[in-house]
Design an enzyme around this catalytic site. Structure first.
Site, mmCIF file in Angstrom:
data_model
loop_
_atom_site.group_PDB
_atom_site.id
_atom_site.type_symbol
_atom_site.label_atom_id
_atom_site.label_comp_id
_atom_site.label_asym_id
_atom_site.label_seq_id
_atom_site.Cartn_x
_atom_site.Cartn_y
_atom_site.Cartn_z
ATOM 1 C CB CYS A 1 8.315 5.424 1.865
ATOM 2 S SG CYS A 1 7.773 3.991 2.788
ATOM 3 C CD GLU B 1 1.041 4.080 4.132
ATOM 4 O OE1 GLU B 1 1.994 4.798 4.522
ATOM 5 O OE2 GLU B 1 0.234 3.549 4.906
ATOM 6 C CE LYS C 1 -0.175 1.581 -12.186
ATOM 7 N NZ LYS C 1 1.177 1.046 -12.480
ATOM 8 C CD GLU D 1 10.877 9.805 -0.795
ATOM 9 O OE1 GLU D 1 10.099 10.201 -1.682
ATOM 10 O OE2 GLU D 1 10.568 8.969 0.058
HETATM 11 N N1 LIG Z 1 6.584 5.916 -0.659
HETATM 12 C C1 LIG Z 1 7.131 4.924 -1.346
HETATM 13 O O1 LIG Z 1 7.129 3.770 -0.913
HETATM 14 C C2 LIG Z 1 7.724 5.211 -2.673
HETATM 15 C C3 LIG Z 1 7.868 4.154 -3.569
HETATM 16 C C4 LIG Z 1 8.398 4.406 -4.840
HETATM 17 C C5 LIG Z 1 8.801 5.680 -5.148
HETATM 18 N N2 LIG Z 1 8.698 6.688 -4.238
HETATM 19 C C6 LIG Z 1 9.148 8.059 -4.557
HETATM 20 O O2 LIG Z 1 8.706 8.379 -5.827
HETATM 21 C C7 LIG Z 1 9.797 8.828 -6.649
HETATM 22 C C8 LIG Z 1 9.518 8.499 -8.070
HETATM 23 O O3 LIG Z 1 9.254 7.124 -8.220
HETATM 24 P P1 LIG Z 1 8.088 6.670 -9.192
HETATM 25 O O4 LIG Z 1 8.066 7.614 -10.337
HETATM 26 O O5 LIG Z 1 8.177 5.237 -9.494
HETATM 27 O O6 LIG Z 1 6.819 6.872 -8.210
HETATM 28 P P2 LIG Z 1 5.305 7.077 -8.591
HETATM 29 O O7 LIG Z 1 4.609 7.661 -7.429
HETATM 30 O O8 LIG Z 1 5.192 7.801 -9.880
HETATM 31 O O9 LIG Z 1 4.808 5.563 -8.841
HETATM 32 C C9 LIG Z 1 4.108 4.791 -7.895
HETATM 33 C C10 LIG Z 1 2.929 4.102 -8.555
HETATM 34 O O10 LIG Z 1 2.032 5.082 -9.056
HETATM 35 C C11 LIG Z 1 1.743 4.848 -10.425
HETATM 36 N N3 LIG Z 1 1.460 6.124 -11.076
HETATM 37 C C12 LIG Z 1 2.342 6.996 -11.627
HETATM 38 N N4 LIG Z 1 1.698 8.048 -12.167
HETATM 39 C C13 LIG Z 1 0.371 7.847 -11.962
HETATM 40 C C14 LIG Z 1 -0.811 8.581 -12.292
HETATM 41 N N5 LIG Z 1 -0.756 9.728 -12.958
HETATM 42 N N6 LIG Z 1 -2.002 8.077 -11.910
HETATM 43 C C15 LIG Z 1 -2.063 6.911 -11.223
HETATM 44 N N7 LIG Z 1 -0.992 6.171 -10.920
HETATM 45 C C16 LIG Z 1 0.220 6.628 -11.258
HETATM 46 C C17 LIG Z 1 2.977 4.128 -10.939
HETATM 47 O O11 LIG Z 1 2.693 3.424 -12.114
HETATM 48 C C18 LIG Z 1 3.314 3.233 -9.756
HETATM 49 O O12 LIG Z 1 2.482 2.087 -9.789
HETATM 50 C C19 LIG Z 1 10.983 8.123 -6.031
HETATM 51 O O13 LIG Z 1 12.187 8.743 -6.312
HETATM 52 C C20 LIG Z 1 10.646 8.198 -4.581
HETATM 53 O O14 LIG Z 1 11.005 9.455 -4.078
HETATM 54 C C21 LIG Z 1 8.159 6.474 -3.036
HETATM 55 C C1 LIG Z 2 16.390 -6.360 6.685
HETATM 56 C C2 LIG Z 2 15.996 -6.455 8.136
HETATM 57 C C3 LIG Z 2 14.701 -6.260 8.554
HETATM 58 C C4 LIG Z 2 13.624 -5.973 7.581
HETATM 59 C C5 LIG Z 2 13.156 -4.758 7.255
HETATM 60 C C6 LIG Z 2 12.124 -4.543 6.280
HETATM 61 C C7 LIG Z 2 11.582 -5.662 5.477
HETATM 62 C C8 LIG Z 2 11.688 -3.288 6.065
HETATM 63 C C9 LIG Z 2 10.662 -2.893 5.150
HETATM 64 C C10 LIG Z 2 10.492 -1.608 4.863
HETATM 65 C C11 LIG Z 2 9.423 -1.065 4.081
HETATM 66 C C12 LIG Z 2 8.321 -1.918 3.605
HETATM 67 C C13 LIG Z 2 9.474 0.254 3.784
HETATM 68 C C14 LIG Z 2 8.539 1.015 3.016
HETATM 69 O O1 LIG Z 2 8.956 1.802 2.179
HETATM 70 C C15 LIG Z 2 14.340 -6.408 10.017
HETATM 71 C C16 LIG Z 2 13.137 -7.330 10.119
HETATM 72 C C17 LIG Z 2 14.017 -5.060 10.632
HETATM 73 C C18 LIG Z 2 15.453 -7.056 10.851
HETATM 74 C C19 LIG Z 2 16.810 -6.552 10.487
HETATM 75 C C20 LIG Z 2 17.126 -6.800 9.051
#
Ligand SMILES: NC(=O)c1ccc[n+]([C@@H]2O[C@H](COP(=O)([O-])OP(=O)(O)OC[C@H]3O[C@@H](n4cnc5c(N)ncnc54)[C@H](O)[C@@H]3O)[C@@H](O)[C@H]2O)c1
Ligand SMILES: CC1=C(/C=C/C(C)=C/C=C/C(C)=C/C=O)C(C)(C)CCC1
Length: 423
Positions: free
Chosen positions: A224, A190, A114, A321
């Protein structure tokens, strides 16, 4: 299907993804607002590399022969776990798709993935290319939908055998509970972070300023693992703050399809408003606003690159965050103190350590309770390097060899030996 056939499909899919680099990057920028150059030159190539990496694993997954106490032939079979449910966020739609799909397919599972409601497009296109590469219908299913409906249905489904989730810590708790209440499917998570970026007194200040800027502002601050607590030693603090402010003022913000753009808009109005609320809270709690502090223009969700100095550990901007282009700079005096403060958070995803002294680097590396330590670098995301969190930043690891075990069952097979020549 044999492992070799799976490998060949993954390699063909990688070739097709590479061929359609620019379309995939354009979809990613339309969906997410990230600079097109970043998507086209870095993220799609990383997606391709990751799929090739897991293609390499497909025919190297096997069990063991185990010496037991007695006349037994014992072996382990590494079997696919079954149907993998995968829920991904909007900040790196294609990379998160790759981290989930690569190991699951290499291990021979089927998938229902999803996408986030903000970013449905690129994964649909990528999945179409996987099918063109020969993946049988029904193996990789992409569902566009909302979290509380489509996401929750996956997490609680009795016939989904495994769940992998990336997103916020709060939603991570919800899906873990849904998994536990349904069929106890194993869950990898994650989640969020509040990663420290530690600049020691002997660091190269100019390089540290540039990398601390990258660590926080990259991807509009929507990472993240963003280095969202910049700890700077008191002896270089004033110089660092001055230079960090100057760097943020130079950041190029604008239409993500234009060349030379470093920062596009935030993902949506909810995140945009939330970030502006955090900025107001920083000012109200007494941090010094060095630059930025407001939205940029009146169209779209652009935010000025913002730098706070004089940030204290208890402030909301140092604890939560923010997920936006807001850098918080904190002063420290000695290593013991910075370790204690850096670890004083519910999160434990990553850390950056800036020093020219390897003893200091290793002291900090061992003391920090985080899943990744970047020494004199940041955000290095090679396909082979495992990634994941300590504490409330997650459970399990993705990428690298570690990710395979999320998608495998181990079956022990025990067979008595009638006339063992040897044991
Ligand atoms: N760790 C990360 O990579 C990451 C990525 C996006 C957001 N965030 C954090 O989350 C905060 C809010 O963003 P968000 O609301 O989009 O994140 P979220 O955790 O709500 O969403 C992430 C995924 O989970 C799904 N989801 C949401 N509620 C769900 C439920 N009850 N059951 C199952 N799946 C569900 C969403 O549809 C989306 O696909 C951001 O401000 C940030 O702090 C973290
Ligand atoms: C821009 C950039 C880079 C790419 C970084 C990336 C793609 C990071 C991905 C982060 C993720 C997936 C975080 C999760 O939340 C490199 C290769 C370091 C080289 C310097 C410039």
């Amino acid at each position: 299907m044999t492992a070799y056939e799976r490998q060949r499909i993954l390699l063909r899919a990688a070739d097709l993804l590479e061929k359609h680099n620019d379309e995939l990057a354009a979809l990613e920028t339309w969906d997410n607002g990230k600079p097109y150059e970043q998507a086209a030159k870095i993220e799609v190539p990383m997606l391709v590399r990751l799929i090739r990496y897991y293609a390499g694993w497909a025919d190297k997954i096997h069990g063991l022969t185990v010496p037991a106490d007695g006349p037994y032939h014992v072996q382990t079979l590494h079997e696919p776990i079954g149907v993998a449910g995968q829920i991904i966020p909007w900040n790196f739609p294609l990379l998160m798709f790759a981290w989930k799909v690569g190991p699951a397919l290499a291990c021979g599972n089927t998938i229902v993935l999803k996408t986030a409601e903000q970013t449905p497009l690129s994964a649909l296109y990528a999945a179409k290319l996987f099918h063109e590469a020969g993946l049988p219908a029904g193996v990789l299913n992409v569902v566009s939908g909302f979290g509380p409906t489509a996401g929750a249905a996956l997490a609680s489904h009795m016939e989904v055998d495994k769940l992998a989730f990336t997103g916020s810590t709060d939603t991570g708790k919800v899906v873990l509970e849904l998994a536990a209440k349904s069929n106890l499917k194993p869950v990898t998570l994650e989640l969020g972070g509040k990663s420290p970026f530690i600049v020691c007194e002997d660091a190269d200040v100019d390089q540290a300023v540039e990398l601390a800027h990258f660590a926080l502002f990259f991807n509009q601050g929507q990472c993240c693992c963003a280095g969202s607590r910049t700890f700077v030693h008191e002896s270089v603090y004033d110089e660092f703050v001055e230079k960090a402010k100057a760097r943020a003022l130079k950041r190029v913000v604008g239409d993500p399809f234009k060349g030379g753009i470093e920062q596009g808009p935030q993902i949506d109005s909810d995140q945009f408003e939330k970030i502006l609320r955090y900025i107001r809270s920083g000012v109200e709690s007494g941090a010094t606003l060095e630059t930025g502090g407001d939205k940029l223009g009146n169209k779209g969700f652009y935010i000025q690159p913002t730098v706070f100095s004089n940030v204290k550990d208890g402030m909301l901007i140092a604890r939560d965050e923010i997920f936006g282009p807001v850098q918080s700079i904190l002063k420290f005096k000695d290593l013991g103190e910075v370790v204690q403060r850096a670890n004083n958070t519910r999160y434990g995803l990553a850390a950056g350590v800036f020093t020219t002294n390897m003893d200091t680097a290793y002291t900090l590396t061992r003391a920090l309770r985080v899943g990744t330590v970047w020494i004199n670098c940041f955000d290095t995301f090679d396909a082979a390097i495992p990634f994941g969190g300590y504490k409330m930043s997650g459970q399990g690891r993705e990428k690298g060899e570690y990710s395979l075990k999320n998608y495998l069952q181990v079956k022990a097979v025990v067979n008595p030996l009638k006339n063992p020549a040897w044991l």
